[in-house]
Design an enzyme around this catalytic site. Structure first.
Site, PDB file in Angstrom:
ATOM      1  N   ASP A  85       3.760 -45.170-128.137  1.00  0.00           N
ATOM      2  CA  ASP A  85       4.715 -45.953-128.923  1.00  0.00           C
ATOM      3  C   ASP A  85       4.834 -47.395-128.453  1.00  0.00           C
ATOM      4  O   ASP A  85       5.478 -48.207-129.119  1.00  0.00           O
ATOM      5  CB  ASP A  85       6.100 -45.282-128.862  1.00  0.00           C
ATOM      6  CG  ASP A  85       6.103 -43.958-129.597  1.00  0.00           C
ATOM      7  OD1 ASP A  85       5.587 -43.921-130.722  1.00  0.00           O
ATOM      8  OD2 ASP A  85       6.601 -42.967-129.048  1.00  0.00           O
TER       9      ASP A  85
ATOM     10  N   HIS B 254       6.226 -40.451-119.890  1.00  0.00           N
ATOM     11  CA  HIS B 254       5.801 -39.318-120.703  1.00  0.00           C
ATOM     12  C   HIS B 254       5.956 -38.044-119.894  1.00  0.00           C
ATOM     13  O   HIS B 254       5.720 -38.044-118.692  1.00  0.00           O
ATOM     14  CB  HIS B 254       4.328 -39.479-121.123  1.00  0.00           C
ATOM     15  CG  HIS B 254       3.965 -38.635-122.298  1.00  0.00           C
ATOM     16  ND1 HIS B 254       3.617 -37.323-122.167  1.00  0.00           N
ATOM     17  CD2 HIS B 254       3.953 -38.918-123.611  1.00  0.00           C
ATOM     18  CE1 HIS B 254       3.375 -36.831-123.370  1.00  0.00           C
ATOM     19  NE2 HIS B 254       3.574 -37.771-124.271  1.00  0.00           N
TER      20      HIS B 254
HETATM   21  N1  CMC Z   1      12.262 -46.208-118.318  1.00  0.00           N
HETATM   22  C1  CMC Z   1      12.849 -46.112-117.116  1.00  0.00           C
HETATM   23  N2  CMC Z   1      12.855 -45.008-116.363  1.00  0.00           N
HETATM   24  C2  CMC Z   1      12.232 -43.930-116.863  1.00  0.00           C
HETATM   25  C3  CMC Z   1      11.599 -43.957-118.122  1.00  0.00           C
HETATM   26  C4  CMC Z   1      11.631 -45.161-118.855  1.00  0.00           C
HETATM   27  N3  CMC Z   1      11.068 -45.237-120.041  1.00  0.00           N
HETATM   28  N4  CMC Z   1      11.057 -42.740-118.375  1.00  0.00           N
HETATM   29  C5  CMC Z   1      11.341 -41.983-117.312  1.00  0.00           C
HETATM   30  N5  CMC Z   1      12.064 -42.701-116.397  1.00  0.00           N
HETATM   31  C6  CMC Z   1      12.482 -42.245-115.074  1.00  0.00           C
HETATM   32  C7  CMC Z   1      13.735 -41.362-115.173  1.00  0.00           C
HETATM   33  O1  CMC Z   1      14.921 -42.130-115.059  1.00  0.00           O
HETATM   34  C8  CMC Z   1      13.518 -40.428-114.001  1.00  0.00           C
HETATM   35  O2  CMC Z   1      13.856 -41.146-112.831  1.00  0.00           O
HETATM   36  P1  CMC Z   1      14.578 -40.362-111.598  1.00  0.00           P
HETATM   37  O3  CMC Z   1      13.549 -39.407-111.092  1.00  0.00           O
HETATM   38  O4  CMC Z   1      14.945 -41.445-110.629  1.00  0.00           O
HETATM   39  O5  CMC Z   1      15.781 -39.675-112.194  1.00  0.00           O
HETATM   40  C9  CMC Z   1      11.999 -40.219-113.958  1.00  0.00           C
HETATM   41  O6  CMC Z   1      11.452 -41.416-114.541  1.00  0.00           O
HETATM   42  C10 CMC Z   1      11.529 -38.997-114.730  1.00  0.00           C
HETATM   43  O7  CMC Z   1      12.029 -39.117-116.065  1.00  0.00           O
HETATM   44  P2  CMC Z   1      12.491 -37.898-116.947  1.00  0.00           P
HETATM   45  O8  CMC Z   1      13.521 -38.366-117.919  1.00  0.00           O
HETATM   46  O9  CMC Z   1      12.828 -36.729-116.088  1.00  0.00           O
HETATM   47  O10 CMC Z   1      11.131 -37.572-117.717  1.00  0.00           O
HETATM   48  P3  CMC Z   1      10.981 -36.659-118.968  1.00  0.00           P
HETATM   49  O11 CMC Z   1       9.644 -36.068-118.877  1.00  0.00           O
HETATM   50  O12 CMC Z   1      12.127 -35.732-119.123  1.00  0.00           O
HETATM   51  O13 CMC Z   1      11.079 -37.681-120.196  1.00  0.00           O
HETATM   52  C11 CMC Z   1      10.462 -39.301-121.812  1.00  0.00           C
HETATM   53  C12 CMC Z   1       9.970 -38.196-120.875  1.00  0.00           C
HETATM   54  C13 CMC Z   1       9.309 -39.714-122.710  1.00  0.00           C
HETATM   55  C14 CMC Z   1      11.595 -38.745-122.707  1.00  0.00           C
HETATM   56  C15 CMC Z   1      10.976 -40.492-120.994  1.00  0.00           C
HETATM   57  O14 CMC Z   1       9.926 -41.013-120.199  1.00  0.00           O
HETATM   58  C16 CMC Z   1      11.592 -41.587-121.863  1.00  0.00           C
HETATM   59  O15 CMC Z   1      12.779 -41.513-122.210  1.00  0.00           O
HETATM   60  N6  CMC Z   1      10.775 -42.628-122.219  1.00  0.00           N
HETATM   61  C17 CMC Z   1      11.242 -43.668-123.136  1.00  0.00           C
HETATM   62  C18 CMC Z   1      11.182 -43.175-124.562  1.00  0.00           C
HETATM   63  C19 CMC Z   1       9.766 -43.112-125.069  1.00  0.00           C
HETATM   64  O16 CMC Z   1       8.990 -44.053-124.928  1.00  0.00           O
HETATM   65  N7  CMC Z   1       9.441 -42.005-125.731  1.00  0.00           N
HETATM   66  C20 CMC Z   1       8.118 -41.804-126.344  1.00  0.00           C
HETATM   67  C21 CMC Z   1       7.354 -40.734-125.647  1.00  0.00           C
HETATM   68  S1  CMC Z   1       5.617 -40.669-126.080  1.00  0.00           S
HETATM   69  C22 CMC Z   1       5.485 -40.319-127.747  1.00  0.00           C
HETATM   70  C23 CMC Z   1       6.320 -39.217-128.243  1.00  0.00           C
HETATM   71  O17 CMC Z   1       6.532 -38.190-127.633  1.00  0.00           O
HETATM   72  O18 CMC Z   1       6.775 -39.371-129.377  1.00  0.00           O
END
Ligand code: CMC
Length: 425
Positions: A357, A300
């Site tokens: 989720d 998140h």
């Molecule tokens: N699985 C594996 N690695 C992850 C995940 C995941 N679900 N989420 C983040 N990471 C890693 C990412 O690869 C990065 O690693 P590194 O620093 O080595 O590059 C690090 O964690 C930071 O991730 P980010 O993409 O920079 O984080 P963000 O804040 O931009 O993205 C997110 C947040 C929710 C889009 C992301 O965590 C994600 O894609 N999660 C899976 C989809 C999901 O469950 N979404 C629902 C979110 S909650 C409800 C809502 O908003 O609707």
């Protein structure tokens, strides 16, 4: 007022510090461009406050979520969804009389204009219900044009009619006749009846499903400046009406990184189960850093601790499965996956925890809601949040400006568009 100092090009600039009611602090960069010519660069708005808001407070480090100051744990166990709608939109809990009137209005406006039913006929059988929802929300605008003197009426309409729109989208997808709303039922029970009843038989909504949906709706009701809410504000800032703004928020929610994650989680778990249930093998792929292989329902932008909604949903899942007397191997698989991920260095280091989720889809599945409807369920829950933010912006005593971010241009410098005679082709 405290200030921060910026030294740039040998000169010192003072920037005001803005403080929120929970001690959150931000640097006001509004005059930065005028004074220095600089803009701030923050792709994805990871550390940018786009507005001041009094609706929802999140402390992502501590895993705290509050609606209008009330802890989510108390709201989710003590309120009904309609009261939460009122609280979020109007700022305070309604008294008994206000609540009764609000509920009454919500039940009086559940019908769709009969002409809207024709729109459903144009969709192919496999149409995703989120595409229908987005189109229907925008279409409401042509039936109920905005009346500046009575914005509350359209707020009522959207909260009341959205569940009819959603249930009709579902009925369309399975080729069954539409079931009309019944105004003696609660908001969740009315919706579930429109989903599951058929004209030939009477259908009584089981209490366990009504209560489960009530909890799910409340837990999704608001989450401050997330992608869809920011979209709602952005579109609303152009003075687009409530329905148009909601339609854009629906589209933003649809993506699998946002509300579409609940559908993606179930598809991921089904895939793991179909290929033998090997969690470690799946997690190895996730840890390879391939953005196409994420552990859906984990991570998140704001929470760097347990998402309190996920905690509540995990407990709710156990209780709902018990009451329904069913067992879903996907719930076991999800719990196993969570336990492994929470001990794994990759997830620990990045502070990745289950989000809302991760368990919601498993509960929807147990309730008999098809996977493609999951994000529609999220939409129904998030409506009061979107509306509250749109209304807060419109009523801001300091006014509001159109959302219009800047950029750092990285394209070609000026060049000549030579005449190659292509205009005449
Ligand atoms: N699985 C594996 N690695 C992850 C995940 C995941 N679900 N989420 C983040 N990471 C890693 C990412 O690869 C990065 O690693 P590194 O620093 O080595 O590059 C690090 O964690 C930071 O991730 P980010 O993409 O920079 O984080 P963000 O804040 O931009 O993205 C997110 C947040 C929710 C889009 C992301 O965590 C994600 O894609 N999660 C899976 C989809 C999901 O469950 N979404 C629902 C979110 S909650 C409800 C809502 O908003 O609707």
């Amino acid at each position: 007022m405290s200030t921060a100092k910026l030294i740039y090009d040998g000169k010192e600039y003072e920037l005001d510090i803005v403080e929120g009611s929970e001690g959150e602090r931000g640097v006001d960069t509004l005059k930065l461009r005028k004074d220095t010519g600089l803009i701030t660069l923050d792709p994805g708005f990871g550390n940018t406050g786009s507005c001041k808001s009094a609706i929802t407070f999140i402390d992502g480090e501590k895993g705290i979520l509050r609606y209008r100051g009330y802890p989510i744990e108390e709201v989710a166990t003590r309120a009904r969804f309609t009261e939460v709608c009122y609280l979020l939109i109007y700022g305070e809990r309604p008294d008994a009389d206000q609540l009764a009137k609000f509920r009454r209005k919500l039940t009086l406006h559940t019908l769709l204009h009969e002409d809207m039913k024709k729109f459903y006929e144009g969709y192919p059988p496999g149409a995703h219900p989120m595409s229908i929802m987005a189109a229907m929300m925008a279409s409401l605008s042509s039936f109920y044009p905005e009346d500046e003197t009575d914005l509350d009426m359209n707020i009522i309409r959207i909260l009341a009619k959205s569940k009819t729109l959603a249930a009709f989208a579902f009925k369309k997808s399975i080729g069954q006749p539409f079931i009309y709303p019944r105004n003696d039922l609660s908001w969740p029970a009315n919706f579930l009846r429109m989903m599951y009843a058929v004209p030939a038989e009477e259908y009584e909504v089981p209490k366990v499903l009504e209560d489960a949906l009530n909890t799910l709706l409340i837990l999704h009701a608001d989450h401050e400046q997330n992608c869809s809410t920011s979209t709602m504000r952005m579109v609303g800032s152009s003075d687009a009406d409530l329905f148009a703004s909601i339609s854009s928020a629906v589209c933003a929610l649809w993506g699998p990184r946002h509300g579409g994650a609940n559908q993606a989680v179930i598809e991921m778990l089904e895939q793991i189960q179909a290929s033998g249930g090997d969690c470690e093998k799946f997690l190895d792929k996730v840890k390879s850093g391939d953005p196409n292989h994420r552990l859906m329902g984990f991570g998140h932008r704001v929470y760097k601790n347990f998402d309190p909604r996920a905690k509540l949903l995990k407990t709710a899942a156990d209780s709902i499965f018990d009451q329904l007397g069913i067992h879903d191997p996907l719930l076991d698989l999800a719990k196993k996956m969570e336990a492994i991920a929470l001990k794994d260095e990759y997830f620990v280091k990045r502070k990745l925890y289950p989000n809302v989720d991760f368990y919601s889809g498993i509960i929807y599945r147990a309730m008999g809601i098809p996977t493609e409807m999951f994000t529609v369920m999220f939409t129904l829950g998030r409506l009061p949040g979107w509306i509250a933010h749109w209304r807060e912006m419109r009523n801001d005593p300091e006014g509001y400006r159109i959302y219009r971010p800047r950029q750092i241009y990285t394209g070609e410098k000026e060049r000549t568009f030579e005449d190659r005679g292509t205009k005449a082709l």
